[in-house]
Design an enzyme around this catalytic site. Structure first.
Site, PDB file in Angstrom:
ATOM      1  CG  ASP A  80      -2.087   0.966   1.077  1.00 48.37           C
ATOM      2  OD1 ASP A  80      -2.360   1.404  -0.050  1.00 48.37           O
ATOM      3  OD2 ASP A  80      -2.717   1.290   2.106  1.00 48.37           O
TER       4      ASP A  80
ATOM      5  CG  ASN B 113      -7.978  -2.043  -5.210  1.00 44.39           C
ATOM      6  OD1 ASN B 113      -7.110  -2.890  -4.976  1.00 44.39           O
ATOM      7  ND2 ASN B 113      -8.175  -1.008  -4.388  1.00 44.39           N
TER       8      ASN B 113
END
Ligand code: IPE
Ligand code: IPE
Ligand code: MG
Length: 251
Positions: free
Chosen positions: A21, A69
């Site tokens: 991330d 996502n």
């Protein structure tokens, strides 16, 4: 400090899972578009995978694209898919040189056609590699995995393939997309966020969690060594008390 030398090769986790991330923030910090961060994250994947293989880690799972996502702007989703296709082909040499077998978990049949075929091709070409399995979580989420397993179990119960009395934690695990892999002992998340984001929620029931502020494009071999060293300092009690799990000669 050089953590690599401090790692005890006898106490390595078999399986490490990583929530990669911070790509977008890394790019924005440099005044660049988010996709620039994803592009630079590929080097971190290469470094992490080779470092893990060199150490003797058997399974490395990387969260590359979650079911959530898809909600990102289309331009970013498209760029991520294109990057996946180009990286799978450009990194084939890295996988072969390091004897790494590529695997995937997630609803990969719903990736676009080009991604799906490139993925299957790379999985096929590396299927004889034996040093480490690199598992990409693509269009993956923990709740998807559990719900899909539940549906398959229900189907098998309806057709009489299994008895409802047979449904145990062990049997359930064999219906998950991760059935070929042991549960991860260590879960790393980069970028300073303290959440699981619907990753391996069943499988990490007893994982050690390691959070680092390092943004994924800055993550290097040394960061992996530090995480493994940190993991090795912990006492994994699994519900017992300290005295029960200390080796006899320590008592
Ligand atoms: C992780 O980086 C990569 C993916 C989720 C594909 P992000 O893109 O989430 O980066 P931040 O969290 O916005 O900085
Ligand atoms: C988790 O990161 C998914 C991947 C790393 C592929 P996100 O950046 O999507 O997670 P949230 O939205 O911050 O929880
Ligand atoms: Mg993020």
């Amino acid at each position: 400090m050089d953590y690599k030398e401090k790692i005890d090769p006898a106490k390595l986790p078999q399986h490490i899972a990583i929530i990669m991330d911070g790509n977008g923030r890394w790019a924005q910090n440099r005044g660049q578009v988010r996709v620039f961060g994803h592009q630079n994250g590929v080097e971190s994947v290469r470094q992490t995978a080779t470092a893990a293989a060199e150490l003797g880690i058997k399974y490395l799972t990387l969260y590359a694209f979650s079911t959530e996502n898809w909600k990102r702007p289309k331009i970013e989703v498209d760029a991520l898919m294109n990057l996946l296709v180009s990286s799978l082909s450009s990194e084939l040499g890295t996988l072969m040189d390091n004897n790494i077998r590529l695997r995937a978990i997630g609803d990969v049949s719903h990736l676009d056609q080009e991604c799906y075929s490139q993925l299957q091709e790379t999985i096929g070409l590396t299927s004889g590699n034996t040093r480490m399995e690199l598992i990409l979580a693509l269009n993956y989420s923990g709740k998807w995995d559990i719900a899909t397993a539940a549906r398959k179990i229900a189907e098998d119960a309806v057709t009489g393939k299994i008895n409802t009395d047979d449904i145990s934690q062990e049997l359930f695990g064999t219906y998950l997309d991760t059935k070929d892999f042991p549960d991860p002992e260590l879960l790393i998340r980069t970028s300073g966020e303290y959440r699981i984001s619907n990753f391996l929620i069943w499988q990490m029931a007893y994982s050690e969690l390691y959070f680092t502020p390092v943004l994924w494009p800055d993550f290097r071999k040394a960061d992996l060594y530090e995480a493994i060293y940190d993991f090795q300092q912990r006492e994994r009690r699994f519900g017992m008390i300290s005295e029960q799990i200390k080796p006899a000669d320590d008592k």
